[in-house]
Design a protein around this motif. Sequence first.
Motif, PDB file in Angstrom:
ATOM      1  N   LEU A  51      -4.970 -11.892  10.638  1.00  0.00           N
ATOM      2  CA  LEU A  51      -5.242 -10.457  10.805  1.00  0.00           C
ATOM      3  C   LEU A  51      -5.910  -9.804   9.589  1.00  0.00           C
ATOM      4  O   LEU A  51      -6.820  -8.989   9.760  1.00  0.00           O
ATOM      5  CB  LEU A  51      -3.946  -9.724  11.154  1.00  0.00           C
ATOM      6  CG  LEU A  51      -3.475  -9.889  12.608  1.00  0.00           C
ATOM      7  CD1 LEU A  51      -2.165  -9.144  12.829  1.00  0.00           C
ATOM      8  CD2 LEU A  51      -4.550  -9.400  13.578  1.00  0.00           C
ATOM      9  N   PRO A  52      -5.494 -10.118   8.349  1.00  0.00           N
ATOM     10  CA  PRO A  52      -6.203  -9.503   7.212  1.00  0.00           C
ATOM     11  C   PRO A  52      -7.702  -9.833   7.202  1.00  0.00           C
ATOM     12  O   PRO A  52      -8.526  -8.990   6.832  1.00  0.00           O
ATOM     13  CB  PRO A  52      -5.491 -10.095   5.993  1.00  0.00           C
ATOM     14  CG  PRO A  52      -4.132 -10.439   6.494  1.00  0.00           C
ATOM     15  CD  PRO A  52      -4.332 -10.909   7.897  1.00  0.00           C
ATOM     16  N   ALA A  53      -8.052 -11.046   7.624  1.00  0.00           N
ATOM     17  CA  ALA A  53      -9.469 -11.438   7.648  1.00  0.00           C
ATOM     18  C   ALA A  53     -10.254 -10.655   8.676  1.00  0.00           C
ATOM     19  O   ALA A  53     -11.482 -10.532   8.561  1.00  0.00           O
ATOM     20  CB  ALA A  53      -9.591 -12.939   7.921  1.00  0.00           C
ATOM     21  N   ALA A  54      -9.571 -10.107   9.683  1.00  0.00           N
ATOM     22  CA  ALA A  54     -10.258  -9.382  10.747  1.00  0.00           C
ATOM     23  C   ALA A  54     -10.930  -8.108  10.253  1.00  0.00           C
ATOM     24  O   ALA A  54     -11.744  -7.505  10.964  1.00  0.00           O
ATOM     25  CB  ALA A  54      -9.275  -9.055  11.874  1.00  0.00           C
ATOM     26  N   LEU A  55     -10.615  -7.684   9.034  1.00  0.00           N
ATOM     27  CA  LEU A  55     -11.311  -6.543   8.450  1.00  0.00           C
ATOM     28  C   LEU A  55     -12.761  -6.883   8.144  1.00  0.00           C
ATOM     29  O   LEU A  55     -13.621  -5.989   8.098  1.00  0.00           O
ATOM     30  CB  LEU A  55     -10.603  -6.098   7.166  1.00  0.00           C
ATOM     31  CG  LEU A  55      -9.182  -5.548   7.338  1.00  0.00           C
ATOM     32  CD1 LEU A  55      -8.540  -5.334   5.977  1.00  0.00           C
ATOM     33  CD2 LEU A  55      -9.211  -4.248   8.140  1.00  0.00           C
ATOM     34  N   LEU A  56     -13.043  -8.170   7.925  1.00  0.00           N
ATOM     35  CA  LEU A  56     -14.387  -8.586   7.527  1.00  0.00           C
ATOM     36  C   LEU A  56     -15.081  -9.460   8.565  1.00  0.00           C
ATOM     37  O   LEU A  56     -16.310  -9.446   8.649  1.00  0.00           O
ATOM     38  CB  LEU A  56     -14.332  -9.341   6.192  1.00  0.00           C
ATOM     39  CG  LEU A  56     -13.947  -8.533   4.958  1.00  0.00           C
ATOM     40  CD1 LEU A  56     -13.827  -9.452   3.752  1.00  0.00           C
ATOM     41  CD2 LEU A  56     -14.993  -7.453   4.695  1.00  0.00           C
ATOM     42  N   VAL A  57     -14.308 -10.263   9.294  1.00  0.00           N
ATOM     43  CA  VAL A  57     -14.919 -11.224  10.212  1.00  0.00           C
ATOM     44  C   VAL A  57     -14.290 -11.059  11.596  1.00  0.00           C
ATOM     45  O   VAL A  57     -13.498 -10.147  11.838  1.00  0.00           O
ATOM     46  CB  VAL A  57     -14.762 -12.670   9.695  1.00  0.00           C
ATOM     47  CG1 VAL A  57     -15.534 -12.862   8.403  1.00  0.00           C
ATOM     48  CG2 VAL A  57     -13.294 -13.025   9.486  1.00  0.00           C
ATOM     49  N   GLN A  58     -14.639 -11.951  12.516  1.00  0.00           N
ATOM     50  CA  GLN A  58     -14.213 -11.797  13.899  1.00  0.00           C
ATOM     51  C   GLN A  58     -13.989 -13.173  14.524  1.00  0.00           C
ATOM     52  O   GLN A  58     -14.136 -14.199  13.873  1.00  0.00           O
ATOM     53  CB  GLN A  58     -15.285 -11.037  14.679  1.00  0.00           C
ATOM     54  CG  GLN A  58     -16.640 -11.720  14.683  1.00  0.00           C
ATOM     55  CD  GLN A  58     -17.759 -10.817  15.162  1.00  0.00           C
ATOM     56  OE1 GLN A  58     -17.537  -9.684  15.589  1.00  0.00           O
ATOM     57  NE2 GLN A  58     -18.977 -11.312  15.108  1.00  0.00           N
ATOM     58  N   GLY A  59     -13.634 -13.184  15.816  1.00  0.00           N
ATOM     59  CA  GLY A  59     -13.476 -14.424  16.541  1.00  0.00           C
ATOM     60  C   GLY A  59     -14.788 -14.891  17.153  1.00  0.00           C
ATOM     61  O   GLY A  59     -15.813 -14.211  17.082  1.00  0.00           O
ATOM     62  N   PRO A 109     -24.287  -9.641  13.908  1.00  0.00           N
ATOM     63  CA  PRO A 109     -23.288  -8.582  14.010  1.00  0.00           C
ATOM     64  C   PRO A 109     -23.646  -7.358  13.167  1.00  0.00           C
ATOM     65  O   PRO A 109     -24.257  -7.476  12.105  1.00  0.00           O
ATOM     66  CB  PRO A 109     -22.012  -9.253  13.495  1.00  0.00           C
ATOM     67  CG  PRO A 109     -22.256 -10.715  13.637  1.00  0.00           C
ATOM     68  CD  PRO A 109     -23.718 -10.889  13.386  1.00  0.00           C
ATOM     69  N   ARG A 110     -23.204  -6.205  13.634  1.00  0.00           N
ATOM     70  CA  ARG A 110     -23.617  -4.931  13.057  1.00  0.00           C
ATOM     71  C   ARG A 110     -23.036  -4.661  11.667  1.00  0.00           C
ATOM     72  O   ARG A 110     -23.692  -4.049  10.811  1.00  0.00           O
ATOM     73  CB  ARG A 110     -23.204  -3.806  14.019  1.00  0.00           C
ATOM     74  CG  ARG A 110     -23.683  -2.411  13.636  1.00  0.00           C
ATOM     75  CD  ARG A 110     -23.429  -1.431  14.777  1.00  0.00           C
ATOM     76  NE  ARG A 110     -24.100  -1.873  15.982  1.00  0.00           N
ATOM     77  CZ  ARG A 110     -25.380  -1.622  16.278  1.00  0.00           C
ATOM     78  NH1 ARG A 110     -26.131  -0.930  15.419  1.00  0.00           N
ATOM     79  NH2 ARG A 110     -25.908  -2.060  17.391  1.00  0.00           N
ATOM     80  N   VAL A 111     -21.800  -5.082  11.412  1.00  0.00           N
ATOM     81  CA  VAL A 111     -21.126  -4.710  10.170  1.00  0.00           C
ATOM     82  C   VAL A 111     -21.359  -5.779   9.102  1.00  0.00           C
ATOM     83  O   VAL A 111     -20.759  -6.860   9.134  1.00  0.00           O
ATOM     84  CB  VAL A 111     -19.612  -4.507  10.406  1.00  0.00           C
ATOM     85  CG1 VAL A 111     -18.932  -4.066   9.112  1.00  0.00           C
ATOM     86  CG2 VAL A 111     -19.376  -3.492  11.518  1.00  0.00           C
ATOM     87  N   PHE A 112     -22.265  -5.492   8.164  1.00  0.00           N
ATOM     88  CA  PHE A 112     -22.589  -6.405   7.068  1.00  0.00           C
ATOM     89  C   PHE A 112     -23.033  -7.787   7.553  1.00  0.00           C
ATOM     90  O   PHE A 112     -22.956  -8.763   6.806  1.00  0.00           O
ATOM     91  CB  PHE A 112     -21.406  -6.553   6.105  1.00  0.00           C
ATOM     92  CG  PHE A 112     -20.899  -5.260   5.554  1.00  0.00           C
ATOM     93  CD1 PHE A 112     -21.732  -4.416   4.843  1.00  0.00           C
ATOM     94  CD2 PHE A 112     -19.578  -4.864   5.770  1.00  0.00           C
ATOM     95  CE1 PHE A 112     -21.272  -3.206   4.338  1.00  0.00           C
ATOM     96  CE2 PHE A 112     -19.108  -3.656   5.271  1.00  0.00           C
ATOM     97  CZ  PHE A 112     -19.965  -2.830   4.552  1.00  0.00           C
ATOM     98  N   GLY A 113     -23.490  -7.883   8.792  1.00  0.00           N
ATOM     99  CA  GLY A 113     -23.901  -9.174   9.325  1.00  0.00           C
ATOM    100  C   GLY A 113     -22.747 -10.120   9.570  1.00  0.00           C
ATOM    101  O   GLY A 113     -22.967 -11.310   9.824  1.00  0.00           O
ATOM    102  N   LEU A 114     -21.505  -9.598   9.547  1.00  0.00           N
ATOM    103  CA  LEU A 114     -20.316 -10.454   9.651  1.00  0.00           C
ATOM    104  C   LEU A 114     -19.482 -10.197  10.898  1.00  0.00           C
ATOM    105  O   LEU A 114     -18.859 -11.112  11.432  1.00  0.00           O
ATOM    106  CB  LEU A 114     -19.429 -10.269   8.416  1.00  0.00           C
ATOM    107  CG  LEU A 114     -19.968 -10.848   7.111  1.00  0.00           C
ATOM    108  CD1 LEU A 114     -19.101 -10.408   5.934  1.00  0.00           C
ATOM    109  CD2 LEU A 114     -20.026 -12.378   7.185  1.00  0.00           C
TER     110      LEU A 114
END
Length: 314
Positions: free
Chosen positions: A237-245, A270-275
């Motif tokens: 879950l903490p990583a979900a702030l920056l990346v996704q599934g 992806p729209r957010v920082f390419g991540l």
Amino acid sequence: MSSATRHRPWDVHRLPSAEGRTFLVTGGNAGIGYFTAEQLAATGAHVVLGCRDRAKADAATASIRSRVPEARVSHLRLDLADLTSLKASVSGLDRLDAVVHNAGVALDDPPRRESSDGHELMFATNHLGHFALTQWLAPLLKAAPAGRVVTVGSFAARSERLDLDDLQSTRDYRPKRTYGRSKLAQMSFGFELDRRLRALDSTVLSVVAHPGGALDSLTPSRPPVRVTTPGERLRALPAALLVQGKEAGAWPVVRAVLDPEVQGGDLWGPRVFGLRGTPRREPVPAHMADADVAARLWAASGELTGTDPYLGFR
């Protein structure tokens, strides 16, 4: 198509119909390829899973049909690391509207491994196999009303540069770097293919997409393909702030296949920082857009694969 339909905001959960069209997704049995195939199947298209293992393809097909009961899914046995097999592998296809060059291998540890053709395995599978496959698919893509080649790259390619004197990492093999360079080669190929298709006034588009940061632990379960445990998701879950599934990671790829507003030479991510986040068109990094490097890579790839200089599009 009306102006309102043409300019409606893209909704990753409400994809346009693609009934009557056929899409080939290499590596469509797992990861980004699986979710690309699942999402495309929901549009009514015929989705062909290009992969080596029949049992894995059957598992992916069962999973897709459990979510899209009327899905039209089939399997094409495809081994991108075996260049001599590719022409025969695709000979049974009678229609193709788009190919998604997605399949790949990522090795984490030495020693350096080679394909049956004697090429470094990641470069062979991720780049050379797709390069050669394009030639055998060219007649079908040219015959389609609006054919597309969608090449799936990686965020890892942003920090790499190609060594044109050591494309196969024979002198200095470091797995993560070799992987990143193989994905950079894929992306450079996609942009160079666009330039060559434009020079030929071809109706086929070449588009590049990448999934950003896509983790298995943030990916919804798709049994029997893969099961993500609650513990895995909680720890991630903490990583979900920056990346996704990987379900979300497939969104830029699917848009590159379907959106009528997509143009040849586009890069989608992806729209957010390419991540993470919904897909958007991105500026192409200068090292990926370098036409001289791409032309030299193209020539070297042609020599290694024995393909036509125009990959069948002339």
